[in-house]
Design an enzyme around this catalytic site. Structure first.
Site, PDB file in Angstrom:
ATOM      1  N   LYS A  72       0.845  -1.204   0.000  1.00 51.12           N
ATOM      2  CA  LYS A  72       0.000   0.000   0.000  1.00 51.12           C
ATOM      3  C   LYS A  72       0.879   1.252   0.000  1.00 51.12           C
ATOM      4  O   LYS A  72       0.594   2.212  -0.715  1.00 51.12           O
ATOM      5  CB  LYS A  72      -0.915   0.007   1.231  1.00 51.12           C
ATOM      6  CG  LYS A  72      -1.999  -1.050   1.155  1.00 51.12           C
ATOM      7  CD  LYS A  72      -3.081  -0.799   2.191  1.00 51.12           C
ATOM      8  CE  LYS A  72      -4.172  -1.845   2.090  1.00 51.12           C
ATOM      9  NZ  LYS A  72      -3.789  -3.105   2.785  1.00 51.12           N
ATOM     10  N   SER A 179      -1.924  15.509  25.676  1.00 49.12           N
ATOM     11  CA  SER A 179      -1.037  15.949  24.595  1.00 49.12           C
ATOM     12  C   SER A 179      -0.190  17.153  25.013  1.00 49.12           C
ATOM     13  O   SER A 179       0.914  17.350  24.523  1.00 49.12           O
ATOM     14  CB  SER A 179      -1.863  16.293  23.356  1.00 49.12           C
ATOM     15  OG  SER A 179      -2.921  17.160  23.724  1.00 49.12           O
ATOM     16  N   ARG A 181       1.301  17.679  27.907  1.00 50.01           N
ATOM     17  CA  ARG A 181       2.519  17.198  28.584  1.00 50.01           C
ATOM     18  C   ARG A 181       3.453  16.513  27.591  1.00 50.01           C
ATOM     19  O   ARG A 181       4.669  16.501  27.779  1.00 50.01           O
ATOM     20  CB  ARG A 181       2.151  16.246  29.739  1.00 50.01           C
ATOM     21  CG  ARG A 181       3.363  15.796  30.535  1.00 50.01           C
ATOM     22  CD  ARG A 181       3.022  15.306  31.930  1.00 50.01           C
ATOM     23  NE  ARG A 181       4.231  14.896  32.629  1.00 50.01           N
ATOM     24  CZ  ARG A 181       4.659  13.632  32.732  1.00 50.01           C
ATOM     25  NH1 ARG A 181       3.923  12.640  32.224  1.00 50.01           N
ATOM     26  NH2 ARG A 181       5.779  13.355  33.360  1.00 50.01           N
ATOM     27  N   ARG A 182       2.898  15.970  26.510  1.00 52.13           N
ATOM     28  CA  ARG A 182       3.754  15.358  25.489  1.00 52.13           C
ATOM     29  C   ARG A 182       4.385  16.418  24.579  1.00 52.13           C
ATOM     30  O   ARG A 182       5.037  16.078  23.593  1.00 52.13           O
ATOM     31  CB  ARG A 182       2.966  14.332  24.662  1.00 52.13           C
ATOM     32  CG  ARG A 182       2.424  13.164  25.478  1.00 52.13           C
ATOM     33  CD  ARG A 182       2.091  11.941  24.614  1.00 52.13           C
ATOM     34  NE  ARG A 182       1.309  12.241  23.432  1.00 52.13           N
ATOM     35  CZ  ARG A 182      -0.008  12.426  23.425  1.00 52.13           C
ATOM     36  NH1 ARG A 182      -0.690  12.324  24.537  1.00 52.13           N
ATOM     37  NH2 ARG A 182      -0.631  12.703  22.285  1.00 52.13           N
ATOM     38  N   GLY A 188      -6.222  19.042  21.700  1.00 54.89           N
ATOM     39  CA  GLY A 188      -7.649  18.893  21.435  1.00 54.89           C
ATOM     40  C   GLY A 188      -8.496  19.235  22.642  1.00 54.89           C
ATOM     41  O   GLY A 188      -9.655  19.616  22.511  1.00 54.89           O
ATOM     42  N   ASP A 189      -7.929  19.074  23.825  1.00 56.76           N
ATOM     43  CA  ASP A 189      -8.656  19.401  25.053  1.00 56.76           C
ATOM     44  C   ASP A 189      -7.631  19.715  26.134  1.00 56.76           C
ATOM     45  O   ASP A 189      -6.425  19.708  25.866  1.00 56.76           O
ATOM     46  CB  ASP A 189      -9.570  18.232  25.475  1.00 56.76           C
ATOM     47  CG  ASP A 189      -8.789  17.005  25.913  1.00 56.76           C
ATOM     48  OD1 ASP A 189      -7.551  17.001  25.786  1.00 56.76           O
ATOM     49  OD2 ASP A 189      -9.415  16.040  26.383  1.00 56.76           O
ATOM     50  N   ASP A 191      -6.355  18.324  29.717  1.00 58.36           N
ATOM     51  CA  ASP A 191      -6.422  17.199  30.646  1.00 58.36           C
ATOM     52  C   ASP A 191      -5.713  17.609  31.931  1.00 58.36           C
ATOM     53  O   ASP A 191      -4.513  17.849  31.925  1.00 58.36           O
ATOM     54  CB  ASP A 191      -5.724  15.973  30.034  1.00 58.36           C
ATOM     55  CG  ASP A 191      -6.379  15.531  28.729  1.00 58.36           C
ATOM     56  OD1 ASP A 191      -7.552  15.116  28.770  1.00 58.36           O
ATOM     57  OD2 ASP A 191      -5.718  15.610  27.669  1.00 58.36           O
TER      58      ASP A 191
HETATM   59  N1  DCP Z   1      -6.296   7.569  26.973  1.00 54.97           N
HETATM   60  C1  DCP Z   1      -6.099   6.208  26.745  1.00 54.97           C
HETATM   61  N2  DCP Z   1      -6.983   5.521  25.954  1.00 54.97           N
HETATM   62  C2  DCP Z   1      -8.023   6.147  25.376  1.00 54.97           C
HETATM   63  C3  DCP Z   1      -8.230   7.524  25.592  1.00 54.97           C
HETATM   64  C4  DCP Z   1      -7.347   8.211  26.399  1.00 54.97           C
HETATM   65  O1  DCP Z   1      -5.148   5.625  27.262  1.00 54.97           O
HETATM   66  N3  DCP Z   1      -8.868   5.453  24.598  1.00 54.97           N
HETATM   67  C5  DCP Z   1      -5.307   8.315  27.778  1.00 54.97           C
HETATM   68  C6  DCP Z   1      -4.103   8.618  26.924  1.00 54.97           C
HETATM   69  C7  DCP Z   1      -4.358  10.004  26.449  1.00 54.97           C
HETATM   70  C8  DCP Z   1      -5.006  10.627  27.666  1.00 54.97           C
HETATM   71  O2  DCP Z   1      -5.814   9.579  28.207  1.00 54.97           O
HETATM   72  O3  DCP Z   1      -3.178  10.677  26.062  1.00 54.97           O
HETATM   73  C9  DCP Z   1      -5.810  11.852  27.354  1.00 54.97           C
HETATM   74  O4  DCP Z   1      -6.788  11.564  26.373  1.00 54.97           O
HETATM   75  P1  DCP Z   1      -7.177  12.601  25.239  1.00 54.97           P
HETATM   76  O5  DCP Z   1      -8.336  12.026  24.510  1.00 54.97           O
HETATM   77  O6  DCP Z   1      -7.359  13.943  25.845  1.00 54.97           O
HETATM   78  O7  DCP Z   1      -5.942  12.558  24.212  1.00 54.97           O
HETATM   79  P2  DCP Z   1      -4.641  13.468  24.070  1.00 54.97           P
HETATM   80  O8  DCP Z   1      -4.568  14.496  25.142  1.00 54.97           O
HETATM   81  O9  DCP Z   1      -3.492  12.536  23.949  1.00 54.97           O
HETATM   82  O10 DCP Z   1      -4.825  14.178  22.648  1.00 54.97           O
HETATM   83  P3  DCP Z   1      -5.735  15.468  22.320  1.00 54.97           P
HETATM   84  O11 DCP Z   1      -4.800  16.612  22.071  1.00 54.97           O
HETATM   85  O12 DCP Z   1      -6.485  15.107  21.082  1.00 54.97           O
HETATM   86  O13 DCP Z   1      -6.628  15.709  23.494  1.00 54.97           O
HETATM   87 MN    MN Z   2      -8.914  14.412  27.305  1.00 53.90          MN
HETATM   88 MG    MG Z   3      -6.157  15.667  25.615  1.00 51.26          MG
END
Ligand code: DCP
Ligand code: MN
Ligand code: MG
Length: 335
Positions: A72, A179, A181-182, A188-189, A191
């Site tokens: 692919k 995200s 902290r990463r 997106g939100d 936390d």
């Molecule tokens: N999490 C997980 N499994 C999922 C959803 C979330 O282990 N199905 C954990 C890991 C994520 C954290 O919770 O990093 C926060 O979830 P978010 O949906 O807020 O995702 P992110 O913060 O990583 O990304 P975004 O910037 O889209 O919010």
């Molecule tokens: Mn979240």
């Molecule tokens: Mg998040």
């Protein structure tokens, strides 16, 4: 500078990743989590590879990419697109499914029902569909929820939550995870992880949310309080004071001090990283969750004969060490 959710460094294989992402999104919206995950994992492997893929052999040599996926990748390199994307993604049915499942609180089954009922647009949902309270909020703030915010706004929102929390209980520890902290450029939100000394009652979350609602900062509740053993979480929407502010998704997690490191790691993510490190723990005869790292578990098929014992994990580093892994800072936990 990177564009994909704001990672650091150069982006290679953008076209390949974009095409595969279309398939991942389509399968997820249609409820085929298994196929969706296959593409998500492949994308993750390609990102981790970090240089321009040029041949089939090179693609296949990447750990996590098999012959089918390599084929692919080659098709995309040669044609600029995938035939499969045309078949699966570019039809009206799929586009409606993708639109509907973007509404907060809508899964593939509901989206499918609405699609069968003949609904095609968000306007159809607003005027004709039977909606849960969550879905009503999701629709009302659809554009704001889709939008990602820059780090400064995450920090401002975090400061509001921290202030409310510390006013109620100065011994709480308040941190931004997810995200943010990463190290992502956009989030997106928001936390927020709140760690409480083990002797403080968990009702503290209700008080914090109540306070933030009273000042008008929290505007809508999606999940008022969800209990997961010793953890509690709140999901909702908030809005910073002042003109032209958008509604933002806010998640608040409250955990006891004794589970701090495993909770911090879990809520920092990414979701994909959590899956891989948990699988790795299981393969080593241990078990990792947001609550603890456990060893000495005895399994017989699906049955657990011995619950094992909890290993002390004072820091994230100690979790990596006990799993015999090199420490990975949050910035390196996208996959
Ligand atoms: N999490 C997980 N499994 C999922 C959803 C979330 O282990 N199905 C954990 C890991 C994520 C954290 O919770 O990093 C926060 O979830 P978010 O949906 O807020 O995702 P992110 O913060 O990583 O990304 P975004 O910037 O889209 O919010
Ligand atoms: Mn979240
Ligand atoms: Mg998040």
């Amino acid at each position: 500078q990177s564009s994909n959710k704001g990672g650091i460094g150069m982006d290679y294989n953008c076209q390949v990743i974009a095409e595969l992402q279309k398939l991942a999104d389509a399968f997820r919206s249609n409820g085929d989590q298994w196929r969706a995950h296959g593409y998500v994992k492949a994308i993750s492997a390609i990102r981790a590879y970090g240089s321009e893929i040029k041949t089939f052999e090179e693609a296949q040599s990447i750990s996590g990419i098999g012959a089918k996926m390599a084929a692919k990748i080659c098709e995309i390199l040669e044609m600029g697109t995938l035939r499969k994307v045309g078949e699966i993604c570019n039809n009206e049915k799929n586009q409606v499914m993708e639109l509907f499942t973007k509404v907060w609180g809508v899964g593939p089954a509901t989206a499918q029902n609405w699609s069968i009922n003949g609904f095609r647009t968000l306007e159809d949902l607003k005027t004709k569909a039977h909606l849960t309270n969550q879905q009503k909020i999701g629709l009302k703030h659809f554009d704001d929820i889709q939008d990602r915010m820059i780090r400064e706004e995450v920090e401002e929102i975090g400061t509001m939550v921290k202030k409310a929390a510390l006013d109620i209980e100065p011994r709480l520890k308040v941190e931004l995870c997810g995200s943010y902290r990463r190290g992502k450029v956009t989030c997106g939100d928001v936390d927020v992880l709140i760690t409480k000394p083990d002797d403080i009652c968990i009702e503290i979350l209700i008080q914090i949310v109540g306070q933030l609602r009273e000042t008008g900062f929290i505007t809508d509740d999606l999940v008022k309080i969800e209990v997961n053993k010793t953890h509690k979480k709140y999901l909702g929407l908030c809005r910073l004071p002042g003109a032209n502010q958008r509604y933002r998704r806010l998640d608040i997690f409250v955990v006891p001090q004794s589970e701090y490191a495993t909770a911090l790691m879990h809520y920092t993510g990414s979701a994909l990283f959590n899956r891989s490190i948990r699988l790795l723990a299981t393969n080593k005869g241990m078990s990792l969750s947001e609550h603890s790292l456990t060893a000495g578990i005895v399994r017989e098929g699906k049955d657990i004969l011995n619950d094992g014992y909890i290993l002390p994990t004072p820091t994230e580093e100690s979790i990596f060490t006990q799993l015999e892994l090199q420490y990975r800072p949050p910035e390196e936990r996208d996959h």
